[in-house]
Design a protein around this motif. Structure first.
Motif, PDB file in Angstrom:
ATOM      1  N   SER A 169      -5.025 -14.410   2.942  1.00  0.00           N
ATOM      2  CA  SER A 169      -5.946 -14.160   4.046  1.00  0.00           C
ATOM      3  C   SER A 169      -5.209 -14.018   5.370  1.00  0.00           C
ATOM      4  N   GLU A 170      -4.243 -14.880   5.601  1.00  0.00           N
ATOM      5  CA  GLU A 170      -3.519 -14.860   6.875  1.00  0.00           C
ATOM      6  C   GLU A 170      -2.670 -13.596   7.030  1.00  0.00           C
ATOM      7  N   LEU A 171      -2.029 -13.163   5.949  1.00  0.00           N
ATOM      8  CA  LEU A 171      -1.188 -11.965   6.023  1.00  0.00           C
ATOM      9  C   LEU A 171      -2.024 -10.715   6.276  1.00  0.00           C
ATOM     10  N   ALA A 172      -3.183 -10.625   5.642  1.00  0.00           N
ATOM     11  CA  ALA A 172      -4.050  -9.480   5.896  1.00  0.00           C
ATOM     12  C   ALA A 172      -4.498  -9.462   7.353  1.00  0.00           C
ATOM     13  N   PHE A 173      -4.800 -10.632   7.907  1.00  0.00           N
ATOM     14  CA  PHE A 173      -5.187 -10.700   9.318  1.00  0.00           C
ATOM     15  C   PHE A 173      -4.043 -10.235  10.205  1.00  0.00           C
ATOM     16  N   LEU A 174      -2.846 -10.728   9.943  1.00  0.00           N
ATOM     17  CA  LEU A 174      -1.697 -10.365  10.776  1.00  0.00           C
ATOM     18  C   LEU A 174      -1.350  -8.883  10.655  1.00  0.00           C
ATOM     19  N   ALA A 175      -1.717  -8.273   9.535  1.00  0.00           N
ATOM     20  CA  ALA A 175      -1.496  -6.838   9.365  1.00  0.00           C
ATOM     21  C   ALA A 175      -2.657  -6.012   9.925  1.00  0.00           C
ATOM     22  N   ALA A 176      -3.718  -6.690  10.381  1.00  0.00           N
ATOM     23  CA  ALA A 176      -4.892  -6.061  10.989  1.00  0.00           C
ATOM     24  C   ALA A 176      -5.648  -5.173  10.005  1.00  0.00           C
ATOM     25  N   VAL A 177      -5.636  -5.546   8.725  1.00  0.00           N
ATOM     26  CA  VAL A 177      -6.400  -4.815   7.709  1.00  0.00           C
ATOM     27  C   VAL A 177      -7.161  -5.823   6.863  1.00  0.00           C
ATOM     28  N   THR A 178      -8.249  -5.380   6.228  1.00  0.00           N
ATOM     29  CA  THR A 178      -9.005  -6.290   5.380  1.00  0.00           C
ATOM     30  C   THR A 178      -8.313  -6.420   4.023  1.00  0.00           C
ATOM     31  N   PRO A 179      -8.543  -7.522   3.327  1.00  0.00           N
ATOM     32  CA  PRO A 179      -7.932  -7.702   2.001  1.00  0.00           C
ATOM     33  C   PRO A 179      -8.449  -6.730   0.950  1.00  0.00           C
ATOM     34  N   TRP A 180      -9.533  -5.991   1.253  1.00  0.00           N
ATOM     35  CA  TRP A 180     -10.092  -5.028   0.301  1.00  0.00           C
ATOM     36  C   TRP A 180      -9.518  -3.625   0.477  1.00  0.00           C
ATOM     37  N   LEU A 181      -8.704  -3.416   1.501  1.00  0.00           N
ATOM     38  CA  LEU A 181      -8.126  -2.099   1.723  1.00  0.00           C
ATOM     39  C   LEU A 181      -7.130  -1.781   0.613  1.00  0.00           C
ATOM     40  N   VAL A 183      -3.919  -0.667  -1.253  1.00  0.00           N
ATOM     41  CA  VAL A 183      -2.533  -0.702  -0.790  1.00  0.00           C
ATOM     42  C   VAL A 183      -2.063   0.684  -0.362  1.00  0.00           C
ATOM     43  N   GLY A 184      -2.494   1.700  -1.068  1.00  0.00           N
ATOM     44  CA  GLY A 184      -2.060   3.060  -0.748  1.00  0.00           C
ATOM     45  C   GLY A 184      -2.569   3.573   0.580  1.00  0.00           C
ATOM     46  N   GLU A 185      -3.549   2.887   1.194  1.00  0.00           N
ATOM     47  CA  GLU A 185      -4.082   3.304   2.483  1.00  0.00           C
ATOM     48  C   GLU A 185      -3.481   2.531   3.649  1.00  0.00           C
ATOM     49  N   LEU A 186      -2.532   1.662   3.364  1.00  0.00           N
ATOM     50  CA  LEU A 186      -1.846   0.951   4.442  1.00  0.00           C
ATOM     51  C   LEU A 186      -0.989   1.925   5.242  1.00  0.00           C
ATOM     52  N   PRO A 187      -0.900   1.758   6.557  1.00  0.00           N
ATOM     53  CA  PRO A 187       0.057   2.559   7.323  1.00  0.00           C
ATOM     54  C   PRO A 187       1.460   2.405   6.747  1.00  0.00           C
ATOM     55  N   ALA A 188       2.280   3.406   6.898  1.00  0.00           N
ATOM     56  CA  ALA A 188       3.565   3.474   6.206  1.00  0.00           C
ATOM     57  C   ALA A 188       4.462   2.267   6.453  1.00  0.00           C
ATOM     58  N   ASP A 189       4.410   1.716   7.659  1.00  0.00           N
ATOM     59  CA  ASP A 189       5.328   0.618   7.978  1.00  0.00           C
ATOM     60  C   ASP A 189       4.771  -0.759   7.628  1.00  0.00           C
ATOM     61  N   VAL A 190       3.502  -0.833   7.220  1.00  0.00           N
ATOM     62  CA  VAL A 190       2.865  -2.133   7.020  1.00  0.00           C
ATOM     63  C   VAL A 190       3.398  -2.902   5.807  1.00  0.00           C
ATOM     64  N   PRO A 191       3.588  -2.281   4.634  1.00  0.00           N
ATOM     65  CA  PRO A 191       4.091  -3.069   3.502  1.00  0.00           C
ATOM     66  C   PRO A 191       5.397  -3.790   3.801  1.00  0.00           C
ATOM     67  N   GLU A 192       6.325  -3.113   4.449  1.00  0.00           N
ATOM     68  CA  GLU A 192       7.599  -3.750   4.777  1.00  0.00           C
ATOM     69  C   GLU A 192       7.399  -4.896   5.763  1.00  0.00           C
ATOM     70  N   ARG A 193       6.523  -4.684   6.757  1.00  0.00           N
ATOM     71  CA  ARG A 193       6.256  -5.748   7.721  1.00  0.00           C
ATOM     72  C   ARG A 193       5.534  -6.920   7.071  1.00  0.00           C
ATOM     73  N   LEU A 194       4.620  -6.636   6.158  1.00  0.00           N
ATOM     74  CA  LEU A 194       3.902  -7.698   5.450  1.00  0.00           C
ATOM     75  C   LEU A 194       4.858  -8.596   4.683  1.00  0.00           C
ATOM     76  N   VAL A 195       5.767  -7.967   3.949  1.00  0.00           N
ATOM     77  CA  VAL A 195       6.730  -8.718   3.149  1.00  0.00           C
ATOM     78  C   VAL A 195       7.636  -9.547   4.050  1.00  0.00           C
ATOM     79  N   ALA A 196       8.096  -8.963   5.152  1.00  0.00           N
ATOM     80  CA  ALA A 196       8.949  -9.704   6.088  1.00  0.00           C
ATOM     81  C   ALA A 196       8.196 -10.871   6.715  1.00  0.00           C
ATOM     82  N   THR A 197       6.924 -10.661   7.060  1.00  0.00           N
ATOM     83  CA  THR A 197       6.117 -11.733   7.652  1.00  0.00           C
ATOM     84  C   THR A 197       5.874 -12.846   6.651  1.00  0.00           C
TER      85      THR A 197
END
Length: 262
Positions: A169-181, A183-197
């Motif tokens: 829940s916290e990671l989805a909030f910090l990425a500014a996307v809902t947990p139901w989005l 994965v393929g619709e994430l902005p290009a840089d978000v997966p890498e930032r999510l993993v780093a966070t």
């Protein structure tokens, strides 16, 4: 709730109490291993792997345990009365002359050959707190199924090991996307930032008694959205919502996080 940081901290406590010492008491209270005699053997180390605990014992044996939702290991001085719940909830006891560890409400407890540890943890993805942490591989696994909702992908321990419902829940909030989005619709840089966070947060929390993802010192506001349904979002003031995702409750802010809801 036990997640990767909690398990890491538990492993360190167990390792400090047991490693390098001979077991004078060993009681596994599960039918399959109830007759196993580990007394007289030394504990070599206690190692976390994602949300799993591996207690390696002299003679090529490993005691594998998993805390899941409410399991816990408690360490007391030998001879001290344990305090972790009713005695009937104790599933394992490992003791030496100085310290005794009690495993309460352990849903997974099994004795395996150390050489066969991969049979119980080999399916896991990169361990967020492990010495072999590989962020590139974690990103690859997380994004392998573009149609999968982000929350499900984060919880899948085959993608990256250590994330539970709180961090989801916290990671989805910090990425500014809902947990139901998806994965393929994430902005290009978000997966890498999510993993780093995720890695940064678990590292920061592994030595803390109280997990926190915010920068405030107020105990009531140490998390952004988890467990805050009906309370104001600490960023925008909108009421945080909670809904089921799979078999767990997920929390999100409908204003700060874009994407579909439940």
């Amino acid at each position: 709730m036990p997640e990767g940081d909690t398990v890491w901290h538990t492993a360190r406590r167990l390792d400090e109490a047991l490693a390098g010492r001979v077991l004078t008491r060993a009681d596994l209270r599960v039918p399959r291993f109830a007759t196993a005699d580990l007394t007289g053997r030394s504990v070599l180390d206690v190692t976390p792997r994602g949300k799993h605990l591996l207690t390696r014992i002299e003679g090529g044996l490993t005691l594998h345990s998993h805390l899941r939702m409410d399991g816990a290991w408690r360490v007391f001085a030998t001879g001290e009365r344990p305090r972790g719940g009713p005695a009937h909830q104790i599933r394992a006891i490992l003791g030496n002359a100085e310290s005794t560890a009690y495993g309460y409400r352990l849903p997974v407890l099994e004795l395996v050959r150390t050489a066969a540890e991969s049979s119980v943890v080999g399916h896991l993805g990169p361990d967020l707190l492990g010495p072999d942490w590989d962020p590139a591989e974690a990103v690859r696994r997380l994004t392998a199924d573009p149609a999968r909702p982000l929350g499900e992908a984060l919880l899948d321990q085959r993608n990256l090991a250590g994330i539970g419902n709180v961090y989801k829940s916290e990671l989805a909030f910090l990425a500014a996307v809902t947990p139901w989005l998806p994965v393929g619709e994430l902005p290009a840089d978000v997966p890498e930032r999510l993993v780093a966070t995720a890695h940064r947060l678990l590292e920061a929390n592994k030595d803390r008694p109280d997990r926190r993802t915010t920068t405030t010192r107020r105990t009531a506001d140490r998390l952004y959205v988890y467990g805050r349904a009906g309370r104001p979002c600490p960023r925008c003031g909108t009421a945080v919502r909670g809904a089921e995702l799979g078999d767990r409750i997920t929390y999100w802010c409908p204003t700060c996080q874009r994407g579909p809801g439940p």
